[in-house]
Design a protein around this motif. Sequence first.
Motif, short mmCIF file in Angstrom:
data_model
loop_
_atom_site.label_atom_id
_atom_site.label_comp_id
_atom_site.label_asym_id
_atom_site.label_seq_id
_atom_site.Cartn_x
_atom_site.Cartn_y
_atom_site.Cartn_z
N GLY A 160 0.50 5.73 1.12
CA GLY A 160 -0.28 6.72 1.86
C GLY A 160 0.17 8.10 1.45
N LYS B 171 6.51 -1.12 1.43
CA LYS B 171 5.32 -0.81 2.23
C LYS B 171 4.38 -2.00 2.08
CE LYS B 171 3.00 3.46 3.40
NZ LYS B 171 3.29 3.46 4.83
N THR C 110 3.47 10.75 6.51
CA THR C 110 2.30 11.35 5.86
C THR C 110 1.14 11.46 6.85
OG1 THR C 110 2.95 10.54 3.72
CG2 THR C 110 0.62 11.03 3.99
N ALA C 111 0.78 10.35 7.47
CA ALA C 111 -0.33 10.39 8.42
C ALA C 111 0.08 11.18 9.66
CB ALA C 111 -0.75 8.98 8.80
N ARG D 269 -5.23 6.34 -0.02
CA ARG D 269 -4.66 5.02 0.22
C ARG D 269 -4.71 4.16 -1.06
NH1 ARG D 269 -3.70 1.77 4.53
NH2 ARG D 269 -2.33 3.51 5.06
N TYR E 215 -6.87 11.79 3.19
CA TYR E 215 -5.83 10.77 3.18
C TYR E 215 -6.11 9.84 2.01
CZ TYR E 215 -2.66 7.10 4.66
OH TYR E 215 -1.65 6.17 4.71
N PHE F 32 0.83 -1.21 0.00
CA PHE F 32 0.00 0.00 0.00
C PHE F 32 0.86 1.25 0.00
CE2 PHE F 32 0.75 -0.73 4.50
CZ PHE F 32 0.74 0.52 5.08
#
Length: 356
Positions: free
Chosen positions: A75, A196, A303-304, A141, A139, A73
């Motif tokens: 982000g 990731k 990022t988050a 994903r 956000y 994934f």
Amino acid sequence: MATDTVNIKITKVDNSRIESVDFENLPFGKFFSDHMFEMNYANGKWGEPTIVPFQNLSLHPATSALHYGQAIFEGLKAQKGANGEILVFRPDMNAKRFNESAKRMCMAPIPEGIFLEGLKSLLNLDRAWVSSKDGQSLYIRPFMIATDDYVGIRPSERYKFLIITSPVGAYYSEPVKVKIETKYTRAAAGGVGRAKAAGNYAASLYPAKLAEEQGYRQLIWTDAKTHTYIEEAGTMNVIFQIGDKLITPSEEEDTILKGITKRSVVQIAKEWGIEVEERKVTIAEIIEAMENGTLKDAFGAGTAATIAHISEIGYEGKDYKLPAIEEREISNKIKNYISQYKSGEIEDKFDWLMRV
Ligand code: PLP
Ligand code: COI
């Protein structure tokens, strides 16, 4: 930032769900926008790129991603600029990293143009979901799962690539108390730590839960072999300030995610004339710097997480309090700068923004 033209088949929702979301009270990652991007890989090639109403997936019970974790994934985040334009922070870097993860996990690469154009079209359709409220963003994903219905072990021949988006508030609402982990391991050299990969996060849950029971919000992982070098936190890269210098574990280790936020912090700091060392960082030097008062700051970059100050560091049963947040001049300045950069309040001098 220029992107290609890609033909995408779009099916819109009849009614938006946006009214059901309370933007005054927005948690991280619980709500999803009206549409999603979807594309399937089979017979050696990607099929038609589509945007469809956000919906459940129907998967064969033997879907290989569910059994063996062939899943990756990304982000990234989008914000709304003052003129209503959507600004996406460095999506080209995510597209590249996605394909590096895909390679390591033996999955089909996605043409970067499709990744970026698919994202652009999705954001354009769901523009109302990009909040312009302070501290909020959309956000994004992107993810890929192996979809062969086969319980033998081999690289899947079919994949599903999706992009879903979620309006979010802060991931960490306050400075984070972390523990340096010296028993469990996130990633070993030669493994998949740089990718990731979904399984990296599953593997981190148990040690993180044990740390949480001791009052820590996050772990700082250390190298698998000696547990003497600092690597990264579970959701962010880590950067220390000793004296006037920023120090961060080098990305040369294949156990550390090559963070886009960290890359940006390093570039900004260097541009401002701040000395940055990217190298192996020992636990011992961080403990020594905390004990002799030269450790001025420690923060996460992701990022988050954005720039997440670390309030306390625990190591072998002892907790070390870090300086007050107001005193952390460099990271506060960088945090503000990146925040303004992402929302288009300052010049895009590094050409980091994709505009929709
Ligand atoms: N390290 C890990 C393990 C992460 O999950 C993340 C988040 O993506 C990061 C670091 C930070 O990377 P980035 O700044 O690209 O979001
Ligand atoms: C991110 O910052 O994008 C991450 O992937 C971290 C986390 C939400 C798993």
